[in-house]
Scaffold this motif. Structure first.
Motif, short mmCIF file in Angstrom:
data_model
loop_
_atom_site.label_atom_id
_atom_site.label_comp_id
_atom_site.label_asym_id
_atom_site.label_seq_id
_atom_site.Cartn_x
_atom_site.Cartn_y
_atom_site.Cartn_z
N ILE A 206 0.83 -1.19 0.00
CA ILE A 206 0.00 0.00 0.00
C ILE A 206 0.87 1.24 0.00
CG2 ILE A 206 -1.88 -1.18 1.20
CD1 ILE A 206 -1.15 0.25 3.72
N ALA A 207 0.30 2.33 -0.49
CA ALA A 207 0.97 3.62 -0.50
C ALA A 207 0.04 4.65 0.14
CB ALA A 207 1.32 4.04 -1.93
N TRP A 208 0.58 5.40 1.09
CA TRP A 208 -0.14 6.52 1.71
C TRP A 208 0.37 7.81 1.09
CZ3 TRP A 208 -4.10 5.77 5.13
CH2 TRP A 208 -4.20 4.50 5.70
N ILE A 209 -0.53 8.59 0.51
CA ILE A 209 -0.19 9.87 -0.09
C ILE A 209 -0.54 10.97 0.92
CG2 ILE A 209 -0.50 11.39 -2.06
CD1 ILE A 209 0.61 8.60 -2.72
N VAL A 210 0.47 11.77 1.29
CA VAL A 210 0.31 12.77 2.34
C VAL A 210 0.56 14.17 1.75
CG1 VAL A 210 1.01 13.50 4.65
CG2 VAL A 210 1.23 11.08 3.97
N CYS A 211 -0.33 15.12 2.08
CA CYS A 211 -0.15 16.52 1.70
C CYS A 211 0.48 17.29 2.85
CB CYS A 211 -1.49 17.15 1.31
SG CYS A 211 -2.24 16.39 -0.16
N ARG A 212 0.96 18.50 2.56
CA ARG A 212 1.64 19.28 3.60
C ARG A 212 0.70 19.64 4.75
NH1 ARG A 212 3.94 22.09 -0.82
NH2 ARG A 212 2.62 23.92 -0.40
N ASP A 213 -0.61 19.73 4.44
CA ASP A 213 -1.56 20.05 5.51
C ASP A 213 -2.11 18.78 6.18
OD1 ASP A 213 -3.16 19.06 3.51
OD2 ASP A 213 -4.33 20.88 3.22
N GLY A 214 -1.52 17.63 5.87
CA GLY A 214 -1.88 16.39 6.54
C GLY A 214 -2.95 15.57 5.86
N ARG A 215 -3.64 16.16 4.83
CA ARG A 215 -4.66 15.36 4.14
C ARG A 215 -4.02 14.09 3.57
NH1 ARG A 215 -6.03 17.82 -0.21
NH2 ARG A 215 -4.44 19.46 0.00
N LEU A 216 -4.78 13.02 3.62
CA LEU A 216 -4.20 11.68 3.46
C LEU A 216 -5.13 10.81 2.64
CD1 LEU A 216 -1.89 9.75 4.58
CD2 LEU A 216 -3.48 9.23 6.45
N THR A 217 -4.53 9.98 1.77
CA THR A 217 -5.31 8.95 1.09
C THR A 217 -4.42 7.74 0.89
OG1 THR A 217 -6.89 8.58 -0.72
CG2 THR A 217 -4.75 9.48 -1.33
N THR A 218 -5.02 6.62 0.51
CA THR A 218 -4.25 5.38 0.38
C THR A 218 -4.68 4.63 -0.86
OG1 THR A 218 -3.60 3.35 1.52
CG2 THR A 218 -5.88 3.99 1.71
N ALA A 219 -3.75 3.83 -1.40
CA ALA A 219 -4.04 2.93 -2.51
C ALA A 219 -3.24 1.65 -2.27
CB ALA A 219 -3.63 3.57 -3.84
N ARG A 220 -3.70 0.55 -2.84
CA ARG A 220 -3.02 -0.72 -2.64
C ARG A 220 -3.01 -1.52 -3.92
NH1 ARG A 220 -4.81 -4.18 1.83
NH2 ARG A 220 -5.04 -2.20 2.91
N THR A 221 -2.07 -2.46 -3.99
CA THR A 221 -1.98 -3.35 -5.14
C THR A 221 -1.48 -4.72 -4.70
OG1 THR A 221 -1.02 -3.66 -7.35
CG2 THR A 221 0.40 -2.67 -5.70
N GLU A 222 -1.96 -5.74 -5.38
CA GLU A 222 -1.43 -7.08 -5.19
C GLU A 222 -0.18 -7.22 -6.05
OE1 GLU A 222 -2.77 -9.20 -3.06
OE2 GLU A 222 -4.47 -7.89 -2.59
N GLY A 223 0.68 -8.15 -5.68
CA GLY A 223 1.91 -8.37 -6.44
C GLY A 223 1.99 -9.79 -6.96
N PRO A 224 3.07 -10.11 -7.67
CA PRO A 224 3.22 -11.46 -8.22
C PRO A 224 3.56 -12.48 -7.15
CG PRO A 224 5.20 -10.19 -8.58
CD PRO A 224 4.21 -9.25 -7.96
N ALA A 225 3.36 -13.75 -7.46
CA ALA A 225 3.88 -14.82 -6.61
C ALA A 225 5.39 -14.85 -6.76
CB ALA A 225 3.26 -16.15 -7.01
N VAL A 226 6.09 -15.14 -5.66
CA VAL A 226 7.56 -15.16 -5.66
C VAL A 226 8.03 -16.55 -5.27
CG1 VAL A 226 9.66 -14.13 -4.76
CG2 VAL A 226 7.61 -12.71 -5.04
N GLU A 227 8.80 -17.18 -6.15
CA GLU A 227 9.29 -18.53 -5.87
C GLU A 227 10.81 -18.52 -5.75
OE1 GLU A 227 8.31 -21.16 -9.04
OE2 GLU A 227 9.48 -20.09 -10.54
N ALA A 228 11.34 -19.59 -5.17
CA ALA A 228 12.78 -19.74 -5.04
C ALA A 228 13.42 -19.91 -6.42
CB ALA A 228 13.12 -20.93 -4.15
N PHE A 229 14.66 -19.45 -6.53
CA PHE A 229 15.42 -19.59 -7.78
C PHE A 229 16.15 -20.93 -7.75
CE2 PHE A 229 19.03 -19.08 -10.59
CZ PHE A 229 18.51 -18.35 -11.66
N ARG A 230 15.92 -21.74 -8.78
CA ARG A 230 16.59 -23.04 -8.88
C ARG A 230 17.89 -22.86 -9.67
NH1 ARG A 230 10.97 -22.84 -7.77
NH2 ARG A 230 10.15 -24.92 -7.35
#
Length: 552
Positions: A206-230
């Motif tokens: 997730i990412a929180w976006i903050v303004c100088r006056d404190g106003r705040l919003t958030t966004a999120r994203t799913e990511g890829p599956a991560v496997e071990a390197f053979r």
């Protein structure tokens, strides 16, 4: 005012990021950071961030937050900003005021405090907007070596963007931050799969976006599956072989990943032979993450008249290793020597850290001279530690000595050693005495003969990845955990075929700790090379995996 539920905390911290800690040094001096001004305006129901700079830093429980002089659910000092306070030492909290009105928000640490006046009004600027995306996306699978990029796009109609706070999206663990400015911004957070512990655990970011006056919003994203390197590395073959005989290829399969999330990894390897590549054999092995296992692949060579040399390659789905082998044709078989190992002697037992010598008697039982590379291979996971080139006339006998500096183990260690000629091999089991074993007396290192020094080592960092040809540096702390002063060599050992490339002699009093930096000039490689580096003392060792970038 109505009570409300702010941001639901989704568990404890991941821990791998929240490692700093600030202590509870008091008293602290506080300075207003966000909102930057004493008075700020926010719409009812929108989020606002409060942050104060603390000197020295504080821990989250040390900061007391009040609204209008008392406790209130309108300000939450815990998730999602508890981890941020823990890492930075700055008290931070999220607020949401559901009803219009004027509110006094105060944060206090000991006798120090700062406050803000919050005006909740419909005429306040709207919250900033944010969008978050990930490449590769949630439908993809990457390895711990691959790069992942999370891109955030932020906008604020008032043009007062200030900061983007990156967090792991399940446990609200602070990862990093990026400075923003103006009315819009696009920023990218790049990380390798092995370091994206949240994606490995199937958590979002997730990412929180903050303004100088404190106003705040958030966004999120799913990511890829991560496997071990053979990873794979051919460790040896029985070539040259005669036409029609079995060619055996030995390989090491390593699983580069997280022992917490990957544990045992199933790795399949294929043997591909010839200038016109042909698949001839496969094997599957389970490898614990961070370790390696040996496999053997083989095929029956064709009965050809002329001697042939061709490539053999072992492939996993992530890596490949290749070498050339020779099959002796039927017309040439009587014109080539055969080097047999007829006797094997060692100087074992030796004490860990001393040189182990192996002497082999070699007899050429063929009808022509034998020119061979003779190898000394040690361990249950076979590792070539020394080689010698020999030429022996038909019917003649010679001896060859090979050896290496043994590892200074604490406990007695018994393992096989093998001499290989390409035509034949022979092995013996040897014993290396540990510092605490039967062959090393009382292991006393103390200057006065009454105690023992014990150097504990811990790698604190490397400058990897580096380009081939550049210097690779490894830094470690060294602590004398024993009860006597002592002097020991601390060594840097690199590669799957361990080689000491740098060392330093250190003298430490009991309980004394120091830092050492060891390194060497890497070899200019064409392809990326990933391998272990170890800092070791006579008593302990610590290992990391590093990458040298190739020029190709």
């Amino acid at each position: 005012m109505r009570r409300r539920e702010y941001v639901t905390a989704l568990g404890g911290t991941v821990g791998v990021f929240a490692t700093g800690g600030t202590g509870r040094a008091q008293p602290a001096t506080l300075e207003r950071v966000c909102p930057a001004d004493t008075v700020t305006h926010v719409r009812p129901g929108d989020d606002v961030l409060f942050e104060a700079a603390a000197e020295p830093g504080v821990e989250s429980p040390d900061a007391e937050w009040t609204v209008d002089g008392g406790e209130s659910d309108a300000v939450r000092p815990g998730a999602p900003f508890w981890s941020y306070t823990y890492r930075t030492g700055n008290p931070a909290a999220a607020g949401r005021f559901d009803e219009t009105g004027v509110y006094d928000v105060t944060v206090s640490v000991g006798a120090s405090s700062v406050d803000w006046t919050v005006v909740a009004t419909e005429r306040a600027p709207a919250a900033p907007s944010a969008d978050l995306s990930c490449e590769p996306g949630p439908d993809a699978t990457v390895t711990v070596r691959d790069e992942i990029e999370v891109t955030a796009t932020a906008a604020d109609d008032s043009g007062t963007l200030r900061t983007l706070l990156w967090q792991e999206g399940r446990n609200a663990t602070y990862v990093d931050d990026t400075d923003l400015s103006g009315a819009d911004a696009t920023v990218t957070y790049a990380v390798t799969g092995g370091n994206a512990i949240w994606f490995i655990g199937d958590y979002p970011m997730i990412a929180w976006i903050v303004c100088r006056d404190g106003r705040l919003t958030t966004a999120r994203t799913e990511g890829p599956a991560v496997e071990a390197f053979r990873d794979v590395d051919i460790s040896g073959t029985n070539a040259p072989v005669r036409a029609g005989e079995d060619l055996v290829v030995e390989a090491e399969i390593a699983a580069e990943g997280s022992s917490t999330y990957h544990a045992f990894v199933e790795a399949s390897a294929d043997l591909i032979v010839g200038h016109d590549p042909t698949h001839v054999d496969s094997a599957t092995v389970e490898v614990f993450a961070g370790q390696a296992e040996s496999i053997e692949l083989e095929f029956t060579t064709a009965t050809v008249r002329n001697t042939q040399t061709f490539p053999v390659r072992v492939e996993t789905r992530h890596a490949a290793s290749e070498t050339d082998v020779t099959v002796i044709g039927t017309d040439d078989a009587d014109e080539r020597g055969h080097l047999q190992v007829t006797d094997l002697e060692t100087n074992a037992p030796v004490t860990g850290g001393d040189r182990l010598e192996v002497t082999a008697t070699l007899a050429n039982t063929g009808d022509a001279p034998a020119d061979r590379e003779v190898e000394l291979v040690v361990g249950d996971n076979p590792t070539t530690v020394d080689t010698r080139r020999v030429t022996v006339d038909a019917g003649a006998t010679t001896t060859v000595s090979l050896g290496y500096e043994t590892y200074p183990v604490r406990n007695d260690d018994e393992f096989p050693v093998r001499v290989r000629t390409g035509d034949d091999s022979a092995s013996r089991t040897v014993l290396v005495y540990g510092r605490d074993g039967d062959g090393n007396g009382d292991g006393n290192d103390g200057d006065d003969g009454t105690g023992q020094a014990s150097f504990a080592v811990s790698i604190t960092g490397t400058n990897a990845p580096v380009a081939g040809g550049e210097r690779l540096s490894v830094t470690a702390t060294v602590e004398n955990a024993g009860d006597a002063a002592g002097t020991h060599d601390v060594e840097l050992v690199v590669g799957r075929t361990p080689e000491v490339v740098d060392a330093a002699s250190m003298s430490l009093a009991p309980g004394e700790t120091t830092t050492v930096s060891l390194g060497y000039e890497t070899y200019p490689v064409r392809n990326d090379d990933t391998f272990p580096v170890t800092i070791r003392s006579p008593q302990t060792s610590d290992t990391r995996t590093v990458t040298v970038r190739g020029s190709g």
